[in-house]
Design an enzyme around this catalytic site. Structure first.
Site, mmCIF file in Angstrom:
data_model
loop_
_atom_site.group_PDB
_atom_site.id
_atom_site.type_symbol
_atom_site.label_atom_id
_atom_site.label_comp_id
_atom_site.label_asym_id
_atom_site.label_seq_id
_atom_site.Cartn_x
_atom_site.Cartn_y
_atom_site.Cartn_z
ATOM 1 N N GLU A 445 -2.776 14.574 -2.267
ATOM 2 C CA GLU A 445 -4.139 14.026 -2.179
ATOM 3 C C GLU A 445 -5.206 15.117 -2.205
ATOM 4 O O GLU A 445 -6.258 14.964 -2.822
ATOM 5 C CB GLU A 445 -4.269 13.188 -0.903
ATOM 6 C CG GLU A 445 -3.583 11.830 -0.963
ATOM 7 C CD GLU A 445 -2.093 11.901 -0.699
ATOM 8 O OE1 GLU A 445 -1.422 10.851 -0.831
ATOM 9 O OE2 GLU A 445 -1.599 13.004 -0.360
ATOM 10 N N GLN A 467 -3.641 5.761 -2.475
ATOM 11 C CA GLN A 467 -2.757 4.607 -2.524
ATOM 12 C C GLN A 467 -2.987 3.698 -1.316
ATOM 13 O O GLN A 467 -2.973 2.472 -1.424
ATOM 14 C CB GLN A 467 -1.305 5.081 -2.582
ATOM 15 C CG GLN A 467 -0.348 4.028 -3.091
ATOM 16 C CD GLN A 467 0.988 4.644 -3.463
ATOM 17 O OE1 GLN A 467 1.779 5.010 -2.584
ATOM 18 N NE2 GLN A 467 1.245 4.782 -4.760
ATOM 19 N N PHE A 468 -3.243 4.317 -0.188
ATOM 20 C CA PHE A 468 -3.721 3.641 1.019
ATOM 21 C C PHE A 468 -4.787 4.531 1.638
ATOM 22 O O PHE A 468 -4.679 5.763 1.589
ATOM 23 C CB PHE A 468 -2.587 3.410 2.021
ATOM 24 C CG PHE A 468 -1.533 2.444 1.541
ATOM 25 C CD1 PHE A 468 -1.640 1.091 1.812
ATOM 26 C CD2 PHE A 468 -0.448 2.891 0.808
ATOM 27 C CE1 PHE A 468 -0.680 0.191 1.356
ATOM 28 C CE2 PHE A 468 0.521 2.008 0.345
ATOM 29 C CZ PHE A 468 0.394 0.650 0.612
ATOM 30 N N ALA A 469 -5.807 3.920 2.221
ATOM 31 C CA ALA A 469 -6.891 4.695 2.819
ATOM 32 C C ALA A 469 -6.374 5.670 3.869
ATOM 33 O O ALA A 469 -6.959 6.746 4.072
ATOM 34 C CB ALA A 469 -7.928 3.758 3.438
ATOM 35 N N ASP A 470 -5.281 5.311 4.530
ATOM 36 C CA ASP A 470 -4.676 6.178 5.545
ATOM 37 C C ASP A 470 -4.372 7.571 4.985
ATOM 38 O O ASP A 470 -4.462 8.575 5.691
ATOM 39 C CB ASP A 470 -3.377 5.562 6.061
ATOM 40 C CG ASP A 470 -3.497 4.082 6.395
ATOM 41 O OD1 ASP A 470 -3.361 3.725 7.557
ATOM 42 O OD2 ASP A 470 -3.747 3.286 5.456
ATOM 43 N N PHE A 471 -3.990 7.618 3.697
ATOM 44 C CA PHE A 471 -3.548 8.880 3.108
ATOM 45 C C PHE A 471 -4.702 9.836 2.826
ATOM 46 O O PHE A 471 -4.479 10.998 2.471
ATOM 47 C CB PHE A 471 -2.770 8.620 1.815
ATOM 48 C CG PHE A 471 -1.515 7.802 2.015
ATOM 49 C CD1 PHE A 471 -0.967 7.609 3.276
ATOM 50 C CD2 PHE A 471 -0.881 7.215 0.935
ATOM 51 C CE1 PHE A 471 0.182 6.854 3.459
ATOM 52 C CE2 PHE A 471 0.275 6.455 1.107
ATOM 53 C CZ PHE A 471 0.812 6.273 2.370
ATOM 54 N N HIS A 512 -0.422 2.357 7.114
ATOM 55 C CA HIS A 512 -0.854 1.671 5.905
ATOM 56 C C HIS A 512 -1.903 0.596 6.201
ATOM 57 O O HIS A 512 -2.199 -0.227 5.344
ATOM 58 C CB HIS A 512 0.336 1.007 5.194
ATOM 59 C CG HIS A 512 1.377 1.969 4.707
ATOM 60 N ND1 HIS A 512 2.310 2.530 5.533
ATOM 61 C CD2 HIS A 512 1.614 2.467 3.471
ATOM 62 C CE1 HIS A 512 3.087 3.342 4.833
ATOM 63 N NE2 HIS A 512 2.688 3.317 3.573
#
Length: 706
Positions: A445, A467-471, A512
């Protein structure tokens, strides 16, 4: 116009410095400055670097010499000024000048270079006016950052230089983005980026090399191995023989070059650069050199063995090359004196200009206006033709129409190409736009966000999908320290949108399901968008892509396939900073955004007797405070519903703003409703307890009865 007579105002010790070796030592005794030149007073040890004469033109050799000498003379002057308190800090590149000069001369002037704080020779070889450099170091307005940053923390499009930030690593990925733009445009250009041996320990180094290798980007990774990262020696920095060995693991061509031999550097880098232009690929070069002074002047060099300093002092790139030119009959006392005298005059002349410039007068409006690049944030006309779309389809259509509108727009993310992304937002995009513009990325990222920044520097646009905001936590540094601050620091736009699939309600667990908008609303320079309806999502996304500032675009996963409405079929934009009033009432103001908007509407549907204003914020930065204040002044009560956990969330700031600006209109304390103060859990029953949806009705009724 520079005043050519100002040098008479200086007692210039640099003049005597270059006249006799005895005065050299006297000069440094006076100012208590340790320099590699102190090891050069014995002419028998001068020529410790072996140069191959080759078929170099005299003019080229003298140009190399002048470009080596100029940064050295500037540094010596800066060290004096540092002692006098006229500059605040200095990171010395003494002993390493050959690398900066050799690489810069090997590149074309239109090719980007991303230097670090010991690469003064890059700036001087690109002929940046010295008074602007001096003003930069003094925090004056004519510097490159208007006093907002120091040292070499700046860039300049005029000279195709992109400066570092203190976190070191991000510029490596930015170089990838600039090189990607060059490759997509078929410009046959090389991008050179510098780092030190310490910087190769950072994850950004490895991510950037991997991306460059996978995509075969024309990047020249220049590692200045100067022996120490501050006081940490290389043996404690990495456990391999050479840094160049690391390139092998990424399938990358690597070289080791004597970093003090200007002829070897210029010849080898010129050859490599020429090859890269014709056959785009990344190349890693390790330059073996040494740092002759402290990490910065306050650090000193007491941790360095004296014999090591003496050994490398004998390999001084300036003195050795000067001796070589004398022996070849290309430099004599008259030529040397003339060159040095001209530099002394230029340095003093430009110093006078910078010293005479007034100190910056702080003007609050100017500072605030320079956080974001100006942008025509207007609604474009919507088509009367509509079609019913799900939330996810509206995002996909908005993205597709933006790709059609901007042929310089590149999409990047994990699995977004043939697979269409894990949520299928980009399904079919490769067939229409090709893999050059719809790019699968490695799982890195940080480097991909940096690559987006590089594309922006090179005049392109980027949309990066987390892919997910968490990442986004894996790319947090470039978001908050590079993208957010670039325009304020040196006027460089960050034309990057980061798509953030977020939120709970689908039992995806703590990695996620986060809705982490509050991580970014705190950071000046970022814009944060969070739509709740398909039509808004499409228009706001198009606006985000048009906006030259960095935008975090939150898309609640729980809305993707559950919410649908009629959406205009044509391309259109919806402006930022304009909230939507979904319902009008007089009893209470309900403020929310994202999926929580639908929870609020559902609660009000179940309680038709409650007469409420419902405000969908749509954008969190900029925030439409005018609509909030007008509603609260009308109703006298306010409740804010957010999915994020309570403390430190957006609701807290909105509550504080209402208390500060509408206190006399309030009939009750402002109420905040949010998720529990825990990470979001996986099991459905635990997630239901965590989320604030079931708590909202009780809180709303309690506020109304206050």
């Amino acid at each position: 116009m520079i005043n050519t007579n100002v040098q008479k105002h200086y007692i210039d010790f640099n003049i005597v410095f270059y006249i006799s070796s005895s005065l050299i030592e006297a000069f440094y005794i006076i100012f208590d400055i340790v320099t590699p030149c102190k090891f050069m007073s014995n002419s028998k040890v001068f020529n410790k670097i072996k140069y191959k004469k080759g078929n170099y033109e005299k003019e080229l050799l003298l140009t190399l010499y002048k470009n080596l000498l100029k940064p050295r003379m500037i540094e010596e002057k800066m060290l004096v000024l540092l002692r006098q308190g006229k500059i605040s800090k200095w990171f010395s590149g003494i002993g390493q000048e050959a690398i900066s000069v050799g690489v810069t001369m090997a590149l074309n002037s239109n090719e980007y270079i991303l230097p670090m704080h010991r690469n003064l020779g890059v700036f001087t070889t690109r002929n940046i006016p010295l008074y602007r450099l001096f003003a930069q170091w003094q925090g004056k307005a004519s510097g490159f950052t208007k006093g907002r940053d120091r040292s070499f923390h700046f860039g300049t499009q005029q000279y195709n230089i992109v400066g570092m930030i203190s976190h070191l690593g991000p510029q490596l990925g930015v170089a990838d983005g600039i090189a990607l733009a060059s490759k997509l445009k078929n410009n046959k250009e090389v991008t050179a980026v510098f780092t030190g041996e310490g910087g190769t320990s950072e994850g950004d180094f490895h991510e950037a090399l991997n991306v460059a290798s996978v995509w075969q980007l024309p990047v020249l990774f220049c590692v200045e191995n100067n022996g120490y990262g501050l006081s940490t020696p290389t043996k404690e920095q990495y456990n391999c023989k050479n840094i160049a060995d690391k390139g092998v693991g990424y399938g990358m061509e690597s070289h080791i070059i004597d970093g003090n031999n200007i002829l070897k550097i210029y010849k080898k880098v010129s050859k490599i650069a020429m090859s890269i232009r014709e056959n785009p690929r990344p190349v890693l070069i390790e330059f073996k050199t040494f740092r002759m002074r402290g990490h910065e002047e306050a650090s000193g060099t007491k941790y360095v063995p004296e014999d090591l300093l003496e050994t490398w002092g004998k390999r001084d790139p300036v003195v050795n090359f000067e001796t070589f030119l004398r022996e070849e009959g290309l430099l004599n006392e008259n030529i040397e004196t003339k060159i040095k005298s001209d530099f002394i005059n230029e340095i003093n002349e430009h110093l006078e200009v910078s010293f005479n410039e007034s100190e910056i007068t702080p003007i609050e409006t100017i500072e605030l206006d320079d956080v974001y690049k100006s942008f025509d944030n207007q609604t474009t006309k919507k088509s009367t033709n509509t079609q019913e779309l799900r939330f996810i389809d509206a995002i996909s259509e908005g993205l597709k129409q933006s790709m059609e509108t901007h042929n310089n727009l590149v999409l990047m993310g994990q699995d977004i190409a043939d697979y269409g992304g894990v949520f299928k937002v980009t399904d079919g995009f490769v067939k229409q736009f090709g893999k050059d513009r719809v790019r699968n990325t490695p799982i890195c990222e940080s480097a991909i966000i940096e690559t987006g920044m590089g594309l922006s520097i090179a005049g392109m646009k980027a949309v990066v999908e987390m892919q997910f905001a968490d990442f986004a936590s894996s790319g947090f540094n470039p978001i908050v320290n590079y993208l957010a601050k670039s325009f304020y620091r040196w006027g460089q736009k960050a034309d990057v949108v980061i798509r953030m699939p977020c939120g709970g309600g689908i039992a995806a667990g703590p990695f996620h399901s986060q809705t982490n908008e509050a991580w970014f609303t705190k950071t000046p320079g970022l814009k944060v968008v969070y739509p709740a309806f398909p039509a808004d999502a499409k228009g706001l996304l198009a606006n985000a892509i048009n906006d030259p500032n960095p935008v975090l675009f939150f898309e609640h996963k729980g809305l993707y396939r559950t919410i649908r409405e009629d959406v205009p079929t044509s391309y259109y934009t919806t402006p930022f900073g304009k909230a939507s009033i979904l319902k009008s009432g007089n009893d209470v103001t309900v403020i929310s955004y994202g999926a929580a908007v639908h929870w609020a509407l559902e609660t009000l549907t179940n309680n038709p007797e409650i007469d409420a204003d419902v405000i969908d914020l749509r954008t969190l930065k900029p925030l439409d405070v005018a609509t909030i204040y007008a509603s609260v002044k009308k109703t006298g009560k306010a409740i804010i519903l957010q999915e994020d956990s309570l403390f430190g969330g957006v609701a807290s700031d909105i509550s504080a703003l209402i208390m500060e600006h509408c206190f006399e209109y309030l009939d009750a304390p402002v109420k905040r409703v949010a998720s529990m103060e825990t990470p979001i859990p996986f099991a459905k029953q635990l997630e239901t307890q965590y989320l604030p949806k079931t708590k909202f009705e009780k809180a709303l009724k309690a506020l109304l009865s206050y």
